[in-house]
Design a protein around this motif. Structure first.
Motif, PDB file in Angstrom:
ATOM      1  N   HIS A 293     -45.198 -16.851 -30.089  1.00  0.00           N
ATOM      2  CA  HIS A 293     -44.748 -15.940 -29.043  1.00  0.00           C
ATOM      3  C   HIS A 293     -43.839 -16.716 -28.094  1.00  0.00           C
ATOM      4  CE1 HIS A 293     -47.501 -12.508 -29.934  1.00  0.00           C
ATOM      5  NE2 HIS A 293     -48.141 -13.474 -30.577  1.00  0.00           N
ATOM      6  N   PRO A 294     -43.091 -16.051 -27.249  1.00  0.00           N
ATOM      7  CA  PRO A 294     -42.143 -16.769 -26.372  1.00  0.00           C
ATOM      8  C   PRO A 294     -42.797 -17.843 -25.508  1.00  0.00           C
ATOM      9  CG  PRO A 294     -41.629 -14.433 -26.388  1.00  0.00           C
ATOM     10  CD  PRO A 294     -42.910 -14.588 -27.143  1.00  0.00           C
ATOM     11  N   LEU A 306     -56.324 -22.331 -33.046  1.00  0.00           N
ATOM     12  CA  LEU A 306     -55.743 -23.302 -32.128  1.00  0.00           C
ATOM     13  C   LEU A 306     -54.657 -22.570 -31.351  1.00  0.00           C
ATOM     14  CD1 LEU A 306     -55.158 -26.141 -30.990  1.00  0.00           C
ATOM     15  CD2 LEU A 306     -53.652 -26.518 -32.962  1.00  0.00           C
ATOM     16  N   GLN A 307     -54.879 -22.345 -30.071  1.00  0.00           N
ATOM     17  CA  GLN A 307     -53.968 -21.557 -29.232  1.00  0.00           C
ATOM     18  C   GLN A 307     -53.523 -22.400 -28.046  1.00  0.00           C
ATOM     19  OE1 GLN A 307     -54.420 -17.161 -28.713  1.00  0.00           O
ATOM     20  NE2 GLN A 307     -54.924 -17.727 -26.608  1.00  0.00           N
ATOM     21  N   VAL A 314     -39.527 -20.038 -25.846  1.00  0.00           N
ATOM     22  CA  VAL A 314     -38.907 -20.331 -27.137  1.00  0.00           C
ATOM     23  C   VAL A 314     -38.404 -19.046 -27.771  1.00  0.00           C
ATOM     24  CG1 VAL A 314     -40.366 -22.352 -27.513  1.00  0.00           C
ATOM     25  CG2 VAL A 314     -41.100 -20.123 -28.387  1.00  0.00           C
ATOM     26  N   ALA A 315     -37.484 -19.220 -28.725  1.00  0.00           N
ATOM     27  CA  ALA A 315     -36.938 -18.082 -29.474  1.00  0.00           C
ATOM     28  C   ALA A 315     -37.808 -17.865 -30.712  1.00  0.00           C
ATOM     29  CB  ALA A 315     -35.494 -18.355 -29.868  1.00  0.00           C
ATOM     30  N   THR A 333     -41.797 -26.205 -35.592  1.00  0.00           N
ATOM     31  CA  THR A 333     -40.667 -26.489 -34.719  1.00  0.00           C
ATOM     32  C   THR A 333     -40.128 -25.186 -34.158  1.00  0.00           C
ATOM     33  OG1 THR A 333     -40.092 -28.399 -36.089  1.00  0.00           O
ATOM     34  CG2 THR A 333     -38.431 -27.632 -34.547  1.00  0.00           C
ATOM     35  N   MET A 334     -40.066 -25.089 -32.800  1.00  0.00           N
ATOM     36  CA  MET A 334     -39.650 -23.862 -32.113  1.00  0.00           C
ATOM     37  C   MET A 334     -38.478 -24.177 -31.193  1.00  0.00           C
ATOM     38  SD  MET A 334     -43.578 -22.851 -31.155  1.00  0.00           S
ATOM     39  CE  MET A 334     -43.956 -24.598 -30.907  1.00  0.00           C
ATOM     40  N   LEU A 335     -37.313 -23.596 -31.486  1.00  0.00           N
ATOM     41  CA  LEU A 335     -36.144 -23.803 -30.625  1.00  0.00           C
ATOM     42  C   LEU A 335     -36.319 -23.053 -29.312  1.00  0.00           C
ATOM     43  CD1 LEU A 335     -32.981 -23.611 -32.917  1.00  0.00           C
ATOM     44  CD2 LEU A 335     -34.057 -25.621 -31.924  1.00  0.00           C
TER      45      LEU A 335
END
Length: 427
Positions: A293-294, A306-307, A314-315, A333-335
């Motif tokens: 999620h963003p 695991l939260q 992030v996008a 990996t989250m841009l």
């Protein structure tokens, strides 16, 4: 009743990635199978076949398995040894605890020239006088019978009495045919209906004869009891072993959770956020689910969550998930939002940097080990053990490579310490 179909075979071929054409070994025991089928269609290259503890009453549809070496049919309802002539490579045959009565059935195995081991313990024919001698004389290729090695002297003695025994067996067979004592095919018993408790009581306490019909009836009772147990389980409320702690607070805030106590690392740089979770390499990837999620990310591993909250937005459409084949490490990996770089380009560049740092770190550690004077100077300036510092800053990249930053940090610390007026001069 269980059937050998393509779905079952693919399920039991997980060790071969579900591929049937090249399958060499398959285990199909305890599936209530009543008929051997489809093996000659899907698995012609089988070498080992386990079919024990089923309800099979006839050996059939195995003539195309030319590479079959071991066949296990123990604990079934087989009454006759037949249809194995086409199994040219058969070396071991297990028919323990079946219902084979006629010793003359052993003659059908004469053409199986590679047969070396035969198990017939628990069959009625083993109670016939002279059973072992007849089997040894009839099958000269055998080396072991019922787990006992056949020596030369036993074979010589067996050949001396085999002819008389065969004549006697033929006379008994003809007499039985005339008297009408030939075996009558038994019908499959119908499922009994009525009181489940009564069926359970009879199943547990009532003695039954050792016959194929009794085994079929017992299997039918087990199916009734199992279906009743499944109905009770479906009606009862399910109790989950997972923690029932809420994932969100009352005001909507995301709560951080780590039910599986997984070791993880969250790296944040200018362009992206990378989450690395240490998972056993033996865990199947189908048991892992990633939900991004963003402002937060959730990784579900075998039902355990695991939260984590993210410091930057992030996008969600620019996410890359990878697992290291050697260690099982999961890298997400989250841009970050607003970045124009593509996720594939970012991941490739990160791997190149990790590889370069790994090579630089290894060469530098070798250089430092050769310069004992400089190492001692660093220890006195920084007040730490050089090897301990290196181990503390060693991290594992998503590509599975080891990236060491010890040299860069120790080198910058050395320069800063040398220019600091508070540091006492060296003695």
């Amino acid at each position: 009743m269980g059937r050998i179909d393509e779905a079952l075979l693919r399920k039991r071929a997980e060790h071969n990635d579900g591929e049937l054409s090249s399958l060499r070994e398959v285990t199909l025991h305890q599936f209530d199978i009543e008929k051997i089928e489809n093996l000659d269609v899907y698995c012609r290259h089988l070498e080992i076949l386990y079919l024990q503890n089923n309800l099979i009453n006839k050996i059939e549809n195995l003539h195309k398995l030319k590479e079959l070496q071991y066949l296990n049919l123990a604990l079934n309802n087989i009454k006759k040894i037949e249809n194995l002539q086409g199994c040219e490579s058969l070396r071991k045959l297990d028919l323990t605890v079946n219902f084979v009565e006629d010793l003359l059935d052993l003659e059908s195995l004469k053409v199986n020239f590679n047969l070396q081991e035969l198990f017939l313990v628990g069959n009625p024919l083993t109670q016939v006088d002279g059973y072992r001698a007849f089997a040894v004389a009839t099958l000269p290729q055998l080396k072991f019978l019922d787990g006992k090695e056949i020596d030369k002297s036993e074979r010589i003695l067996a050949l001396q009495v085999a002819g008389q025994m065969r004549d006697r067996l033929l006379l008994e067979q003809q007499r039985c045919i005339k008297q009408g004592d030939s075996a009558v095919s038994a019908e499959t018993p119908q499922l009994r209906s009525g009181n489940i408790e009564g069926i359970k009581e009879d199943f547990l306490n009532k003695p039954v004869p050792h016959t194929p019909e009794a085994r079929l009836e017992a299997a039918a009772d087990i199916r009734i009891l199992n279906s009743e147990s499944d109905r009770k389980t479906s009606r009862s409320p399910k109790t989950s072993t997972e923690s029932t702690a809420p994932a969100f607070a009352a005001d909507g805030r995301v709560l951080q959770r780590n039910q599986g106590k997984w070791s993880y690392r969250l790296d944040d740089d200018e362009d992206a956020i990378t989450l690395q979770v240490e998972i056993s390499r033996f865990l199947d990837t189908s048991l892992i689910d990633v939900n991004v999620h963003p402002t937060w990310v959730r990784v579900t591993i075998k039902g355990q969550i695991l939260q984590l909250c993210l410091d930057s937005e992030v996008a969600v459409d620019k996410v890359n998930c990878e697992r290291c084949q050697s260690t099982g490490l999961l890298a997400v990996t989250m841009l970050k939002s607003g970045k124009s770089v593509e996720i594939s380009d970012y991941v490739a560049a990160r791997k190149r940097r990790a590889s370069e740092l790994s090579k630089t770190g290894l060469k530098t550690e070798t250089t430092l080990s050769e310069r004992g004077t400089r190492t001692r100077r660093n220890q006195r300036l920084l007040g730490v053990n050089e090897k301990l510092a290196a181990s503390d800053v060693t991290v594992k990249g998503s590509s599975g490579m080891i990236t060491t930053k010890a040299f860069l940090q120790s080198q910058s610390a050395e320069v800063d310490a040398a220019m600091d007026s508070d540091v006492p001069p060296l003695c």
